[in-house]
Design a protein around this motif. Structure first.
Motif, mmCIF file in Angstrom:
data_model
loop_
_atom_site.group_PDB
_atom_site.id
_atom_site.type_symbol
_atom_site.label_atom_id
_atom_site.label_comp_id
_atom_site.label_asym_id
_atom_site.label_seq_id
_atom_site.Cartn_x
_atom_site.Cartn_y
_atom_site.Cartn_z
ATOM 1 N N LEU A 292 0.834 -1.209 0.000
ATOM 2 C CA LEU A 292 0.000 0.000 0.000
ATOM 3 C C LEU A 292 0.868 1.257 0.000
ATOM 4 O O LEU A 292 0.574 2.230 -0.724
ATOM 5 N N GLU A 293 1.917 1.235 0.802
ATOM 6 C CA GLU A 293 2.823 2.393 0.864
ATOM 7 C C GLU A 293 3.516 2.604 -0.481
ATOM 8 O O GLU A 293 3.696 3.755 -0.930
ATOM 9 N N GLN A 294 3.901 1.485 -1.109
ATOM 10 C CA GLN A 294 4.551 1.597 -2.419
ATOM 11 C C GLN A 294 3.576 2.160 -3.456
ATOM 12 O O GLN A 294 3.951 3.049 -4.257
ATOM 13 N N ASP A 295 2.317 1.682 -3.437
ATOM 14 C CA ASP A 295 1.305 2.205 -4.374
ATOM 15 C C ASP A 295 1.054 3.687 -4.101
ATOM 16 O O ASP A 295 0.877 4.486 -5.044
ATOM 17 N N HIS A 296 1.058 4.048 -2.828
ATOM 18 C CA HIS A 296 0.841 5.448 -2.477
ATOM 19 C C HIS A 296 1.960 6.325 -3.017
ATOM 20 O O HIS A 296 1.711 7.414 -3.580
ATOM 21 N N ARG A 297 3.190 5.850 -2.837
ATOM 22 C CA ARG A 297 4.322 6.622 -3.376
ATOM 23 C C ARG A 297 4.247 6.734 -4.894
ATOM 24 O O ARG A 297 4.557 7.796 -5.471
ATOM 25 N N GLU A 298 3.826 5.650 -5.531
ATOM 26 C CA GLU A 298 3.704 5.683 -6.997
ATOM 27 C C GLU A 298 2.611 6.659 -7.419
ATOM 28 O O GLU A 298 2.764 7.387 -8.431
ATOM 29 N N ASP A 299 1.500 6.679 -6.648
ATOM 30 C CA ASP A 299 0.436 7.633 -6.984
ATOM 31 C C ASP A 299 0.918 9.069 -6.774
ATOM 32 O O ASP A 299 0.628 9.965 -7.600
ATOM 33 N N VAL A 300 1.649 9.309 -5.702
ATOM 34 C CA VAL A 300 2.180 10.653 -5.452
ATOM 35 C C VAL A 300 3.165 11.045 -6.549
ATOM 36 O O VAL A 300 3.127 12.173 -7.067
ATOM 37 N N ASP A 301 4.050 10.087 -6.917
ATOM 38 C CA ASP A 301 5.017 10.368 -7.978
ATOM 39 C C ASP A 301 4.304 10.616 -9.319
ATOM 40 O O ASP A 301 4.691 11.516 -10.088
ATOM 41 N N ALA A 302 3.242 9.818 -9.565
ATOM 42 C CA ALA A 302 2.489 9.991 -10.820
ATOM 43 C C ALA A 302 1.790 11.348 -10.850
ATOM 44 O O ALA A 302 1.771 12.032 -11.889
ATOM 45 N N ALA A 303 1.222 11.738 -9.703
ATOM 46 C CA ALA A 303 0.560 13.040 -9.635
ATOM 47 C C ALA A 303 1.551 14.157 -9.910
ATOM 48 O O ALA A 303 1.256 15.112 -10.665
ATOM 49 N N ASN A 304 2.743 14.053 -9.317
ATOM 50 C CA ASN A 304 3.778 15.070 -9.548
ATOM 51 C C ASN A 304 4.210 15.067 -11.013
ATOM 52 O O ASN A 304 4.422 16.132 -11.614
ATOM 53 N N ASP A 305 4.340 13.849 -11.571
ATOM 54 C CA ASP A 305 4.772 13.744 -12.968
ATOM 55 C C ASP A 305 3.724 14.339 -13.911
ATOM 56 O O ASP A 305 4.054 15.097 -14.836
ATOM 57 N N TRP A 306 2.445 14.010 -13.647
ATOM 58 C CA TRP A 306 1.377 14.577 -14.484
ATOM 59 C C TRP A 306 1.285 16.080 -14.284
ATOM 60 O O TRP A 306 0.969 16.825 -15.230
ATOM 61 N N GLY A 307 1.582 16.563 -13.124
ATOM 62 C CA GLY A 307 1.584 18.000 -12.884
ATOM 63 C C GLY A 307 2.659 18.690 -13.705
ATOM 64 O O GLY A 307 2.424 19.768 -14.290
ATOM 65 N N ARG A 308 3.856 18.057 -13.757
ATOM 66 C CA ARG A 308 4.931 18.631 -14.579
ATOM 67 C C ARG A 308 4.564 18.601 -16.054
ATOM 68 O O ARG A 308 4.847 19.561 -16.814
ATOM 69 N N LYS A 309 3.923 17.514 -16.488
ATOM 70 C CA LYS A 309 3.520 17.415 -17.894
ATOM 71 C C LYS A 309 2.460 18.463 -18.227
ATOM 72 O O LYS A 309 2.491 19.085 -19.314
ATOM 73 N N ALA A 310 1.526 18.656 -17.310
ATOM 74 C CA ALA A 310 0.482 19.671 -17.541
ATOM 75 C C ALA A 310 1.100 21.054 -17.642
ATOM 76 O O ALA A 310 0.714 21.876 -18.513
#
Length: 249
Positions: A60-78
């Motif tokens: 769960l912690e790993q998925d959470h980190r991946e979701d946080v990283d994905a959100a940051n990555d999508w934010g940079r792309k946006a």
């Protein structure tokens, strides 16, 4: 439900009062041996269950980190797509600018989705973390209780052996006159004294017999002397004729 069941079992075992269990047991040593086996098996089962729970939490912690990283990555792309759209719009290329703005919107949507997934997972992670901490504490308590059980068991066995040895010594002492530990020596001394007295009696008896023999010899000598003198008295007297002399001579 499984996690709660594991936690309940651990809590029950940790709260167990060993002294009470010993007092209620018909055979404390066997009871403690069984408890040691039960605790050892329960700890092994609990460790496996806790390991699974910890593994799930880490996922769960790993998925959470991946979701946080994905959100940051999508934010940079946006941000990058929006900046490119602004650049194209400023250069008069509105059509391409709109395309990049649309890409920025898609990226923002992905960002929001990742952020939501990360946020939704946080309560579960917090709850699981609390459960894992309690399970770890419970396992530590069980390990300490197991050490206590083993110590109690060893103490009880040692005390039992000591008591058995003392009972054996007391049993041996009962076969002797406890009030007079020298009674056996006293009886042996009395036996020796009786033997010595017997020898003394035999010696005295032998001496008395010898004295009587000598007394009889003395009596015989006296009698012989009497007989001899009597015989001497009975012999005729030998008279020698001596001529009588006249007064004139």
């Amino acid at each position: 439900m499984v996690k709660q069941s594991i936690f309940g079992r651990i809590s029950t075992l940790v709260r167990a009062n060993i002294n009470t269990l010993i007092d209620q047991a018909e055979d404390p040593e066997k009871m403690l041996d069984q408890l040691v086996r039960d605790y050892t098996n329960s700890i092994a089962e609990a460790e496996d269950a806790v390991a699974v729970t910890i593994g799930n939490l880490r996922m769960l912690e790993q998925d959470h980190r991946e979701d946080v990283d994905a959100a940051n990555d999508w934010g940079r792309k946006a941000l990058a797509a929006s900046a490119k759209g602004d650049e194209l719009r400023s250069s008069g290329n509105a059509a391409d600018a709109d395309k990049f703005d649309n890409l920025a919107k898609v990226a923002i949507g992905k960002q929001l989705q990742s952020e939501k997934e990360a946020k939704d997972a946080e309560p579960t992670i917090a709850s699981q973390t609390e459960v894992v901490d309690k399970l770890k504490d419970g396992l530590n308590g069980m390990r300490q209780k197991l050490d206590q059980l083993r110590s109690k068991r060893n103490e009880l066995v040692a005390r039992s052996k000591t008591a058995a040895a003392q009972s054996q010594v007391l049993g041996a002492m009962r076969s002797i006159d406890i009030q007079d530990p020298t009674s056996e020596l006293g009886r042996f001394d009395e036996k020796v004294r009786r033997e010595e007295a017997k020898v003394m009696g035999q010696q005295e008896l032998a001496s008395s017999s010898l004295d009587k023999q000598f007394e009889s010899l003395e009596d015989l000598g006296t009698q012989t002397e009497i007989e001899a003198r009597l015989a001497a008295l009975k012999q005729p007297v030998q008279l020698t004729a001596t001529p009588l002399r006249s007064n004139d001579e």
